[in-house]
Write a protein that holds these residues in place. Structure first.
Motif, mmCIF file in Angstrom:
data_model
loop_
_atom_site.group_PDB
_atom_site.id
_atom_site.type_symbol
_atom_site.label_atom_id
_atom_site.label_comp_id
_atom_site.label_asym_id
_atom_site.label_seq_id
_atom_site.Cartn_x
_atom_site.Cartn_y
_atom_site.Cartn_z
ATOM 1 N N LEU A 34 0.824 -1.212 0.000
ATOM 2 C CA LEU A 34 0.000 0.000 0.000
ATOM 3 C C LEU A 34 0.857 1.261 0.000
ATOM 4 N N LEU A 35 1.978 1.223 0.710
ATOM 5 C CA LEU A 35 2.839 2.401 0.765
ATOM 6 C C LEU A 35 3.610 2.647 -0.526
ATOM 7 N N HIS A 36 3.757 1.628 -1.367
ATOM 8 C CA HIS A 36 4.526 1.851 -2.587
ATOM 9 C C HIS A 36 3.778 2.753 -3.583
ATOM 10 N N TYR A 37 2.504 2.998 -3.333
ATOM 11 C CA TYR A 37 1.750 3.909 -4.175
ATOM 12 C C TYR A 37 2.034 5.373 -3.842
ATOM 13 N N PHE A 38 2.714 5.601 -2.748
ATOM 14 C CA PHE A 38 3.036 6.963 -2.327
ATOM 15 C C PHE A 38 4.549 7.160 -2.380
ATOM 16 N N GLU A 39 4.967 8.362 -2.754
ATOM 17 C CA GLU A 39 6.381 8.697 -2.654
ATOM 18 C C GLU A 39 6.702 8.835 -1.173
ATOM 19 N N ARG A 40 7.882 8.355 -0.776
ATOM 20 C CA ARG A 40 8.215 8.347 0.642
ATOM 21 C C ARG A 40 9.531 9.090 0.915
ATOM 22 N N PRO A 41 9.497 10.417 0.904
ATOM 23 C CA PRO A 41 10.734 11.122 1.235
ATOM 24 C C PRO A 41 10.999 11.176 2.745
ATOM 25 N N PHE A 42 9.968 10.942 3.566
ATOM 26 C CA PHE A 42 10.124 11.020 5.024
ATOM 27 C C PHE A 42 10.066 9.623 5.629
ATOM 28 N N PRO A 43 10.767 9.406 6.736
ATOM 29 C CA PRO A 43 10.700 8.082 7.375
ATOM 30 C C PRO A 43 9.343 7.795 8.011
ATOM 31 N N ASN A 44 8.587 8.836 8.373
ATOM 32 C CA ASN A 44 7.290 8.650 9.004
ATOM 33 C C ASN A 44 6.223 8.468 7.920
ATOM 34 N N PRO A 45 5.498 7.341 7.894
ATOM 35 C CA PRO A 45 4.501 7.105 6.840
ATOM 36 C C PRO A 45 3.362 8.123 6.846
ATOM 37 N N PHE A 46 2.999 8.656 8.028
ATOM 38 C CA PHE A 46 1.905 9.630 8.087
ATOM 39 C C PHE A 46 2.294 10.953 7.425
ATOM 40 N N LEU A 47 3.564 11.347 7.588
ATOM 41 C CA LEU A 47 4.041 12.546 6.896
ATOM 42 C C LEU A 47 4.030 12.340 5.385
ATOM 43 N N ASN A 48 4.380 11.136 4.958
ATOM 44 C CA ASN A 48 4.368 10.838 3.524
ATOM 45 C C ASN A 48 2.958 10.913 2.958
ATOM 46 N N ILE A 49 1.992 10.358 3.674
ATOM 47 C CA ILE A 49 0.603 10.395 3.208
ATOM 48 C C ILE A 49 0.114 11.836 3.161
ATOM 49 N N ALA A 50 0.435 12.617 4.201
ATOM 50 C CA ALA A 50 0.021 14.026 4.220
ATOM 51 C C ALA A 50 0.660 14.790 3.067
ATOM 52 N N LEU A 51 1.952 14.550 2.829
ATOM 53 C CA LEU A 51 2.638 15.217 1.717
ATOM 54 C C LEU A 51 2.001 14.855 0.384
ATOM 55 N N ASN A 52 1.676 13.574 0.197
ATOM 56 C CA ASN A 52 1.060 13.145 -1.062
ATOM 57 C C ASN A 52 -0.323 13.754 -1.237
ATOM 58 N N LEU A 53 -1.083 13.844 -0.165
ATOM 59 C CA LEU A 53 -2.416 14.441 -0.277
ATOM 60 C C LEU A 53 -2.322 15.932 -0.585
ATOM 61 N N ILE A 54 -1.344 16.626 0.035
ATOM 62 C CA ILE A 54 -1.178 18.059 -0.216
ATOM 63 C C ILE A 54 -0.735 18.310 -1.654
ATOM 64 N N THR A 55 0.197 17.497 -2.148
ATOM 65 C CA THR A 55 0.682 17.700 -3.522
ATOM 66 C C THR A 55 -0.327 17.194 -4.549
ATOM 67 N N LEU A 56 -1.188 16.283 -4.150
ATOM 68 C CA LEU A 56 -2.201 15.757 -5.075
ATOM 69 C C LEU A 56 -3.371 16.714 -5.229
ATOM 70 N N ALA A 57 -3.701 17.449 -4.183
ATOM 71 C CA ALA A 57 -4.882 18.325 -4.180
ATOM 72 C C ALA A 57 -4.915 19.331 -5.340
ATOM 73 N N PRO A 58 -3.829 20.045 -5.665
ATOM 74 C CA PRO A 58 -3.908 20.980 -6.795
ATOM 75 C C PRO A 58 -4.120 20.294 -8.142
ATOM 76 N N HIS A 59 -3.743 19.025 -8.239
ATOM 77 C CA HIS A 59 -3.881 18.304 -9.509
ATOM 78 C C HIS A 59 -5.277 17.730 -9.709
ATOM 79 N N CYS A 60 -6.043 17.641 -8.657
ATOM 80 C CA CYS A 60 -7.397 17.086 -8.748
ATOM 81 C C CYS A 60 -8.381 18.223 -8.970
#
Length: 191
Positions: A161-187
């Motif tokens: 499940l995590l391989h669908y998200f880019e993971r620049p941070f060691p914390n998975p929750f930060l990665n999910i938040a980063l992906n949602l923030i960067t995804l929002a302008p594209h949607c």
């Protein structure tokens, strides 16, 4: 009403009914008729399904029969098939990486089955089952299920499940938040 008038009335009614069927979008086509059409008449098995089952059973029978004739020094069919196996192993190793050759039987089986499903349409009295959407959708669903099942088995559910998200941070929750923030302008949800 005379015979000619009756024929003209029938022709006009047929033309009007035929045109009404096309305008309403209700056109029912008869199933393709192959040499296996008797299975449709007797059991309701469509010809495209009967031909695909025939190809599958033919492959199983051919390889079972050939497995009884394997020799230390290959000849004939065994030589051809060993070349095909080596080709698929090298292809998987080069595309997937080291260890990819373990997927060669799966990929080779899909390739061979689909190739034969297409080629049987060239035989008079048969049809190509891959021209029917149920076969192509079924093969697509089977391959997607197999690929994702293997990925979950190899990676584990969490990493899958995590391989669908880019993971620049060691914390998975930060990665999910980063992906949602960067995804929002594209949607563009239209809100």
């Amino acid at each position: 009403m005379a015979g000619g008038e009756l024929a003209a009335a029938h022709g006009a009614a047929h033309t009007i009914g035929h045109a009404a069927g096309h305008s309403a979008g209700a056109h029912i086509s008869a199933p393709e008729e192959t040499w296996l059409h008797f299975l449709y008449l007797w059991f309701g098995i469509p010809d495209w399904l009967a031909v695909s089952l025939l190809v599958g059973l033919g492959l199983v029978g051919l390889f079972w029969w050939q497995s009884k004739r394997l020799g230390l020094y290959p000849s004939g069919f065994q030589t051809l098939w060993e070349l095909a196996v080596e080709f698929f192993e090298n292809l998987c190793r080069s595309a997937i990486g080291p260890g990819g050759e373990k997927y060669a039987p799966l990929i080779g089986s899909f390739f061979t089955y689909i190739l034969l499903l297409n080629l049987i349409g060239l035989v008079p009295g048969f049809m190509s089952p891959t021209a029917h959407p149920y076969i192509t959708v079924g093969l697509a669903l089977a391959s997607l299920t197999i690929v994702h099942s293997i990925a979950i088995k190899e990676l584990g559910l969490k990493n899958y499940l995590l391989h669908y998200f880019e993971r620049p941070f060691p914390n998975p929750f930060l990665n999910i938040a980063l992906n949602l923030i960067t995804l929002a302008p594209h949607c563009s949800l239209g809100w």
